[in-house]
Design a protein around this motif. Sequence first.
Motif, PDB file in Angstrom:
ATOM      1  N   THR A  23      19.462 -45.328  19.151  1.00 63.62           N
ATOM      2  CA  THR A  23      19.469 -44.845  20.528  1.00 63.62           C
ATOM      3  C   THR A  23      20.858 -45.017  21.098  1.00 63.62           C
ATOM      4  OG1 THR A  23      18.335 -44.974  22.660  1.00 63.62           O
ATOM      5  CG2 THR A  23      18.824 -47.069  21.553  1.00 63.62           C
ATOM      6  N   THR A  24      21.063 -44.516  22.318  1.00 63.06           N
ATOM      7  CA  THR A  24      22.365 -44.632  22.968  1.00 63.06           C
ATOM      8  C   THR A  24      22.221 -45.444  24.238  1.00 63.06           C
ATOM      9  OG1 THR A  24      22.061 -42.595  24.239  1.00 63.06           O
ATOM     10  CG2 THR A  24      23.074 -42.401  22.055  1.00 63.06           C
ATOM     11  N   ILE A  25      23.316 -46.063  24.639  1.00 61.58           N
ATOM     12  CA  ILE A  25      23.273 -46.910  25.827  1.00 61.58           C
ATOM     13  C   ILE A  25      24.672 -47.048  26.391  1.00 61.58           C
ATOM     14  CG2 ILE A  25      23.664 -49.137  24.667  1.00 61.58           C
ATOM     15  CD1 ILE A  25      21.377 -50.252  26.487  1.00 61.58           C
ATOM     16  N   ASP A  26      24.775 -47.376  27.671  1.00 61.98           N
ATOM     17  CA  ASP A  26      26.051 -47.562  28.341  1.00 61.98           C
ATOM     18  C   ASP A  26      25.963 -48.830  29.177  1.00 61.98           C
ATOM     19  OD1 ASP A  26      28.366 -47.501  29.789  1.00 61.98           O
ATOM     20  OD2 ASP A  26      28.160 -45.450  30.491  1.00 61.98           O
ATOM     21  N   SER A  67      30.313 -46.679  25.998  1.00 66.19           N
ATOM     22  CA  SER A  67      29.003 -46.272  25.485  1.00 66.19           C
ATOM     23  C   SER A  67      28.971 -46.496  23.982  1.00 66.19           C
ATOM     24  CB  SER A  67      28.725 -44.798  25.811  1.00 66.19           C
ATOM     25  OG  SER A  67      29.728 -43.969  25.257  1.00 66.19           O
ATOM     26  N   SER A  97      17.445 -48.894  17.457  1.00 65.55           N
ATOM     27  CA  SER A  97      16.356 -49.051  18.425  1.00 65.55           C
ATOM     28  C   SER A  97      15.653 -50.386  18.184  1.00 65.55           C
ATOM     29  CB  SER A  97      15.347 -47.909  18.286  1.00 65.55           C
ATOM     30  OG  SER A  97      15.943 -46.679  18.588  1.00 65.55           O
TER      31      SER A  97
END
Length: 347
Positions: free
Chosen positions: A61-64, A78, A83
């Motif tokens: 997943t992606t996150i900032d 980012s 996950s």
Amino acid sequence: MKKLGIYLFFTFLLFSNISLAQQETLIKRINCGGSSVTADDGLDYDADISSDDISFTSNSTTIDFDYVGPELNEPYRSFRLMSRNTASEFDYTFSNLQNGEYKVVLHFAEPYHGVANSNWNTRRFDIDVNSGEFTVDNFNIMTAAALPSSDPMDGAKKIYKMVADSLTVANGSLVIKFTQVANDPIVNAIELFKLENIDSGTTSNWTKSGSNIFYTLGNVGIGTGAITGYRLAVDGPVRAREVRVDTDNWPDYVFQKEYTLPTLDEVEKHIEEKGHLPNIPSANDVETNGIEVGEMNRLLLEKVEELTLYILNQDKQLKLQKQISVNQYDEFRKLEKRVLALEASLH
């Protein structure tokens, strides 16, 4: 006028110790977990989007996070990560590659552990590039970014670049795998380069002829990616024994009879209104745009030659004034003699 960079480029080739045995051609530069951006160094990073040429496993997943604060900008704000609680690893796969040698650069900046708290050893993971051709076990971003310091907490809000070089692609694809040891593996950015040998003959950009190497296409950046409009852009000092700059319109025209020399009153008025000499860029212009060495030398010589004309004109005026003074003195002496003679005749 040719740019100074053209000549600095050849000076760079002659005096540097950098090997030009391989040429790097950028294949992909990804801002993992984020959108397309231009980094502080001027390099462009593509958005982290799956395509026919690149894919990532669904268990990521992606996150900032904002814990890196103002010290770090993209691509370090980012990232892509595994996950949580769904798997122990994730990977990127680059497809449709030409077989040959490649280089991978992995970018890391710890977003939380050791930055928002003191738990610097919480995130650790293994890295495998191209099926075991390059591996790192138990990698800790804080420890790596802190180097040469031995205190892992010095790695907070700092970046670390890991280079996997001379990777052999034989089946058209390259896989980068991140496997959990403790907590979630992450990566901020990935760069993929194709390596081409230029020991002899010609490649797409470099040509070798005897002991000479020629660059035939594109621009060169050293320490910067902001090279648009320049054959060579250098972010940092350049040292050379001598630099030649070719320029046109050398200011001998100042000495031509048809040249209109500004009056000193005109120069004074321009300085009072503009704060700098006529035809010379202002301090603000130089701060914003820099200077072109050849053009600036031309302008400075123009001012020196104008100053020479002012001095010559003033010298003529001084000589004329001196001659007038001599003539006036002679006339005064004659009058004085006549007055004395007249006084003598009266007595």
